[in-house]
Scaffold this motif. Structure first.
Motif, short mmCIF file in Angstrom:
data_model
loop_
_atom_site.label_atom_id
_atom_site.label_comp_id
_atom_site.label_asym_id
_atom_site.label_seq_id
_atom_site.Cartn_x
_atom_site.Cartn_y
_atom_site.Cartn_z
N PHE A 1 0.85 -1.18 0.00
CA PHE A 1 0.00 0.00 0.00
C PHE A 1 0.89 1.23 0.00
CE2 PHE A 1 0.44 -1.61 4.36
CZ PHE A 1 0.92 -0.52 5.06
N ARG A 2 0.36 2.31 -0.55
CA ARG A 2 1.13 3.54 -0.58
C ARG A 2 0.55 4.53 0.42
NH1 ARG A 2 -1.44 7.47 -3.65
NH2 ARG A 2 -3.16 6.68 -4.96
N ARG A 3 1.39 5.45 0.85
CA ARG A 3 1.00 6.52 1.75
C ARG A 3 1.08 7.84 1.00
NH1 ARG A 3 1.23 5.78 7.08
NH2 ARG A 3 0.07 7.74 6.97
N GLY A 4 -0.04 8.22 0.37
CA GLY A 4 -0.04 9.36 -0.51
C GLY A 4 1.00 9.15 -1.60
N LYS A 5 1.70 10.22 -1.95
CA LYS A 5 2.84 10.09 -2.85
C LYS A 5 4.15 9.91 -2.09
CE LYS A 5 1.19 12.86 -6.79
NZ LYS A 5 1.54 14.00 -7.68
N GLU A 6 4.07 9.99 -0.76
CA GLU A 6 5.28 10.08 0.05
C GLU A 6 5.92 8.75 0.36
OE1 GLU A 6 6.80 12.86 0.83
OE2 GLU A 6 5.26 14.04 -0.19
#
Length: 468
Positions: free
Chosen positions: A404-409
């Motif tokens: 999973f990603r955390r926004g673009k960060e």
């Protein structure tokens, strides 16, 4: 009978407890990483204040500030007097010095709190702290007044009028017994005297919490909340005491919303108080997902399936102090690699306040001693703080892998299986182009220069990439 002489049942339930959260900015409080400095001397915590802050912890949960005897870890959970701080791990002076040292570094103190019962001592006595202790106070007034939090030490704190009847819990599925009778060991143990929340008892407990708050404490963990009525908890935790505080509870359950102990205890606790709780449903979900037969995809939205608490009310963790130190909970211990993956999950996800357990008892051949500063844990805390406040979106989920990603960060990838896996990133609008993403754990990097990117996750490993 002392606690360490009793059966595994009393050890199993002695520290089942509750910590409640009701801060003025709960969303911000819930994002902080908590260090559980379990069985640490207050001076040790103070001396490591700079290191703790530099790693990135924002809160430290410390041993119960009260009077108790004996140096075994469980002794801290057998109060003799709430009006003073004095035990093997420190006194009021060392406690206050610790609070001030951490505050100077931007770290707050959470205090472990015991309100359900008093000590199992003096052949089942129910006068606390007892005449011998009152004489000790009188013979060294200067010292004991310096350790005092509230009250008049010329007199006792509780008497026989302040306790429930001396009956031992025999059925841990019976809510009435669990909340009104005693935690006992094997016969003829008389058990831990169970406090009756009459108006006098509640007043003393409120005075205790307010005194700790006045010393600078910013959170409370109330031990044995499962064994207190929610009415009692709400009577003690007034709105003024809770204001600006993080309060959360430990109510151990064997599963999520479908389990009987959730329905009997954790569900009512969440519904009838505004406090947070340890996310034992999520702990069980992680254990099940990490088994060879489990599916990592089950962790993509565990709250949706009833296997996790709402993120703003959850303290998340792969391990708590009760698990290795109590025979009845040791089945919850994960192997080292699975625990590593579980830490990456709770420190990588958006929801919950993650807690890191760092032990000083030396149990299990020192397995968790100084875990707070192990390289992988430090890197995970760094990642958590780096992406704090970012949203979360699924990237990949199957039996072996969850990403999973955390926004673009940031991007988190977990691979529980033995062989390496490659996952596909659809990059348009989801990541920064022509900018390195660095894995906090290995240092490996990748960058985005096309609409599709494949990244590698080694077998039995985690990756926590952040925009560099």
């Amino acid at each position: 009978m002392k606690c360490n002489e009793s059966s595994s049942r009393i050890k199993r339930v002695l520290c089942v407890g509750a910590l409640a959260l009701a801060g003025s900015l709960p969303g911000l409080a819930s994002a902080d990483v908590i260090l559980h400095a379990f069985n640490w001397h207050y001076n040790d915590v103070k001396n490591k204040a700079n290191e703790i802050a530099n790693i990135g912890y924002k809160a430290v949960l410390v041993a119960p500030p009260l009077k108790s005897s004996g140096c075994a870890w469980w002794s801290r959970y057998q109060p003799q007097d709430l009006r003073v701080i004095d035990h093997c791990l420190g006194n009021k002076q060392s406690f206050k010095a610790m609070v001030d040292a951490l505050k100077a570094k931007g770290v707050v103190v959470y205090a472990d709190i015991v309100l359900n019962h008093m000590a199992n001592e003096r052949n089942g006595a129910t006068d606390f702290p007892g005449n011998s202790t009152l004489n000790t106070y009188a013979n060294n007034r200067s010292y004991w007044n310096n350790q005092k939090l509230f009250g008049n030490l010329d007199y006792g704190l509780f008497s026989s009028w302040d306790f429930h009847e001396a009956k031992c819990i025999s059925d841990y599925n019976n809510v009435w017994q669990v909340q009104n009778w005693r935690l006992c060991g094997a016969y003829p143990d008389k058990g831990l005297p169970d406090l009756n929340p009459n108006s006098y008892v509640v007043d003393q407990q409120r005075a205790y919490l307010q005194a700790l708050k006045n010393l600078g404490v910013k959170g409370f963990r109330v031990d044995a909340a499962k064994h207190m009525t929610n009415w009692h908890i709400n009577q003690v935790f007034t709105s003024s005491i809770k204001n600006g505080m993080h309060v959360f509870g430990e109510v151990i359950t064997g599963g999520g919303t479908g389990s009987s102990d959730y329905k009997n205890f954790l569900g009512p606790y969440l519904n009838e108080t505004d406090h947070d709780a340890y996310d034992f449903p999520l702990l069980n979900a992680m254990r099940n997902a990490l088994k060879p037969s489990g599916w990592m995809s089950s962790l993509e939205n565990p709250q949706g399936s009833g296997d996790a608490l709402p993120g703003h009310r959850a303290v998340t963790m792969p391990i708590t102090h009760d698990i290795p130190t109590n025979d009845g909970f040791r089945y919850l211990i994960m192997n080292h690699t699975d625990e590593h993956l579980a830490y990456a999950y709770v420190l990588g996800r958006k929801d919950g306040a993650p807690m890191v357990f760092s032990d000083k008892t030396g149990t299990d051949n020192n397995r968790w001693v100084d875990d707070y500063k192990q390289g992988d844990i430090k890197s995970m805390v760094f990642f958590h703080n780096r992406v704090r406040g970012q949203g979360q979106a699924g990237v990949w989920a199957d039996q072996c892998v969850l990403a999973f990603r955390r926004g673009k960060e940031g991007l988190v990838g977990l691979n529980k299986c033995g062989e390496e896996r490659w996952i596909k990133l659809n990059t348009d609008g989801n990541y920064y182009w022509y900018r390195n993403y660095r894995d906090a754990l290995s240092g490996e990097t990748f960058s985005i220069d096309s609409s599709v990117k494949w990244v590698r996750i080694p077998g039995r490993s985690a990756r926590m990439w952040y925009a560099n």
